[in-house]
Design a protein around this motif. Structure first.
Motif, PDB file in Angstrom:
ATOM      1  N   UNK A   1       0.834  -1.174   0.000  1.00  0.00           N
ATOM      2  CA  UNK A   1       0.000   0.000   0.000  1.00  0.00           C
ATOM      3  C   UNK A   1       0.885   1.246   0.000  1.00  0.00           C
ATOM      4  N   UNK A   2       0.508   2.226  -0.770  1.00  0.00           N
ATOM      5  CA  UNK A   2       1.289   3.452  -0.855  1.00  0.00           C
ATOM      6  C   UNK A   2       0.682   4.521   0.046  1.00  0.00           C
ATOM      7  N   UNK A   3       1.553   5.177   0.793  1.00  0.00           N
ATOM      8  CA  UNK A   3       1.131   6.257   1.673  1.00  0.00           C
ATOM      9  C   UNK A   3       1.855   7.526   1.270  1.00  0.00           C
ATOM     10  N   UNK A   4       1.207   8.653   1.482  1.00  0.00           N
ATOM     11  CA  UNK A   4       1.852   9.939   1.227  1.00  0.00           C
ATOM     12  C   UNK A   4       2.936  10.149   2.275  1.00  0.00           C
ATOM     13  N   UNK A   5       3.945  10.914   1.907  1.00  0.00           N
ATOM     14  CA  UNK A   5       5.036  11.193   2.839  1.00  0.00           C
ATOM     15  C   UNK A   5       4.493  11.861   4.105  1.00  0.00           C
ATOM     16  N   UNK A   6       3.547  12.761   3.944  1.00  0.00           N
ATOM     17  CA  UNK A   6       2.976  13.458   5.108  1.00  0.00           C
ATOM     18  C   UNK A   6       2.272  12.481   6.058  1.00  0.00           C
ATOM     19  N   UNK A   7       1.642  11.444   5.499  1.00  0.00           N
ATOM     20  CA  UNK A   7       0.974  10.439   6.337  1.00  0.00           C
ATOM     21  C   UNK A   7       1.996   9.634   7.122  1.00  0.00           C
ATOM     22  N   UNK A   8       3.099   9.290   6.468  1.00  0.00           N
ATOM     23  CA  UNK A   8       4.150   8.537   7.157  1.00  0.00           C
ATOM     24  C   UNK A   8       4.801   9.367   8.248  1.00  0.00           C
ATOM     25  N   UNK A   9       5.037  10.634   7.964  1.00  0.00           N
ATOM     26  CA  UNK A   9       5.645  11.525   8.966  1.00  0.00           C
ATOM     27  C   UNK A   9       4.730  11.647  10.182  1.00  0.00           C
ATOM     28  N   UNK A  10       3.446  11.811   9.948  1.00  0.00           N
ATOM     29  CA  UNK A  10       2.497  11.929  11.062  1.00  0.00           C
ATOM     30  C   UNK A  10       2.390  10.616  11.833  1.00  0.00           C
ATOM     31  N   UNK A  11       2.373   9.501  11.144  1.00  0.00           N
ATOM     32  CA  UNK A  11       2.320   8.205  11.820  1.00  0.00           C
ATOM     33  C   UNK A  11       3.551   8.011  12.703  1.00  0.00           C
ATOM     34  N   UNK A  12       4.718   8.375  12.182  1.00  0.00           N
ATOM     35  CA  UNK A  12       5.954   8.260  12.962  1.00  0.00           C
ATOM     36  C   UNK A  12       5.898   9.157  14.191  1.00  0.00           C
ATOM     37  N   UNK A  13       5.392  10.360  14.026  1.00  0.00           N
ATOM     38  CA  UNK A  13       5.290  11.297  15.148  1.00  0.00           C
ATOM     39  C   UNK A  13       4.387  10.722  16.244  1.00  0.00           C
ATOM     40  N   UNK A  14       3.277  10.149  15.838  1.00  0.00           N
ATOM     41  CA  UNK A  14       2.355   9.559  16.804  1.00  0.00           C
ATOM     42  C   UNK A  14       2.968   8.348  17.510  1.00  0.00           C
ATOM     43  N   UNK A  15       3.634   7.512  16.744  1.00  0.00           N
ATOM     44  CA  UNK A  15       4.265   6.322  17.328  1.00  0.00           C
ATOM     45  C   UNK A  15       5.381   6.731  18.281  1.00  0.00           C
ATOM     46  N   UNK A  55       8.080  -0.743  13.827  1.00  0.00           N
ATOM     47  CA  UNK A  55       7.218   0.083  12.966  1.00  0.00           C
ATOM     48  C   UNK A  55       7.907   1.381  12.579  1.00  0.00           C
ATOM     49  N   UNK A  56       8.541   2.035  13.537  1.00  0.00           N
ATOM     50  CA  UNK A  56       9.248   3.285  13.254  1.00  0.00           C
ATOM     51  C   UNK A  56      10.368   3.033  12.254  1.00  0.00           C
ATOM     52  N   UNK A  57      11.098   1.945  12.427  1.00  0.00           N
ATOM     53  CA  UNK A  57      12.192   1.616  11.494  1.00  0.00           C
ATOM     54  C   UNK A  57      11.664   1.440  10.074  1.00  0.00           C
ATOM     55  N   UNK A  58      10.543   0.754   9.932  1.00  0.00           N
ATOM     56  CA  UNK A  58       9.968   0.536   8.603  1.00  0.00           C
ATOM     57  C   UNK A  58       9.465   1.847   7.997  1.00  0.00           C
ATOM     58  N   UNK A  59       8.871   2.686   8.815  1.00  0.00           N
ATOM     59  CA  UNK A  59       8.423   3.991   8.306  1.00  0.00           C
ATOM     60  C   UNK A  59       9.624   4.818   7.866  1.00  0.00           C
ATOM     61  N   UNK A  60      10.677   4.842   8.685  1.00  0.00           N
ATOM     62  CA  UNK A  60      11.882   5.598   8.321  1.00  0.00           C
ATOM     63  C   UNK A  60      12.493   5.070   7.019  1.00  0.00           C
ATOM     64  N   UNK A  61      12.482   3.764   6.846  1.00  0.00           N
ATOM     65  CA  UNK A  61      13.013   3.170   5.613  1.00  0.00           C
ATOM     66  C   UNK A  61      12.190   3.634   4.411  1.00  0.00           C
ATOM     67  N   UNK A  62      10.883   3.690   4.584  1.00  0.00           N
ATOM     68  CA  UNK A  62      10.003   4.160   3.511  1.00  0.00           C
ATOM     69  C   UNK A  62      10.223   5.640   3.203  1.00  0.00           C
ATOM     70  N   UNK A  63      10.543   6.399   4.221  1.00  0.00           N
ATOM     71  CA  UNK A  63      10.740   7.843   4.036  1.00  0.00           C
ATOM     72  C   UNK A  63      12.055   8.154   3.313  1.00  0.00           C
ATOM     73  N   UNK A  64      13.023   7.262   3.410  1.00  0.00           N
ATOM     74  CA  UNK A  64      14.336   7.513   2.765  1.00  0.00           C
ATOM     75  C   UNK A  64      14.301   7.337   1.268  1.00  0.00           C
TER      76      UNK A  64
END
Length: 64
Positions: A1-15, A55-64
């Motif tokens: 599933x594809x997420x917008x960068x802003x969604x990933x950033x917000x998810x990381x912030x919440x986590x 989860x944070x590691x996977x989000x960070x990997x997606x953000x890079x």
């Protein structure tokens, strides 16, 4: 599933916020007079910390 960068950033912030609260909870429970009474809560919190850290590691990997 594809997420917008802003969604990933917000998810990381919440986590990150949840992780901070969980870590503080573990510190509090471990510093109690009888921490063994809270063994199950401590174990659960540590398992959640591990899962959220992944989860944070996977989000960070997606953000890079």
């Amino acid at each position: 599933m594809d997420y917008k960068q802003s969604e990933l950033v917000e998810a990381k912030r919440q986590i990150d916020s949840i992780l901070h609260k969980l870590k503080e909870t573990v510190k509090t429970l471990e510093s109690k007079e009888n921490p063994h009474r809270y063994k199950s809560q401590i174990t659960l919190a540590k398992r959640r910390i591990d899962a959220l850290t992944i989860s944070v590691s996977l989000i960070e990997r997606d953000l890079d």
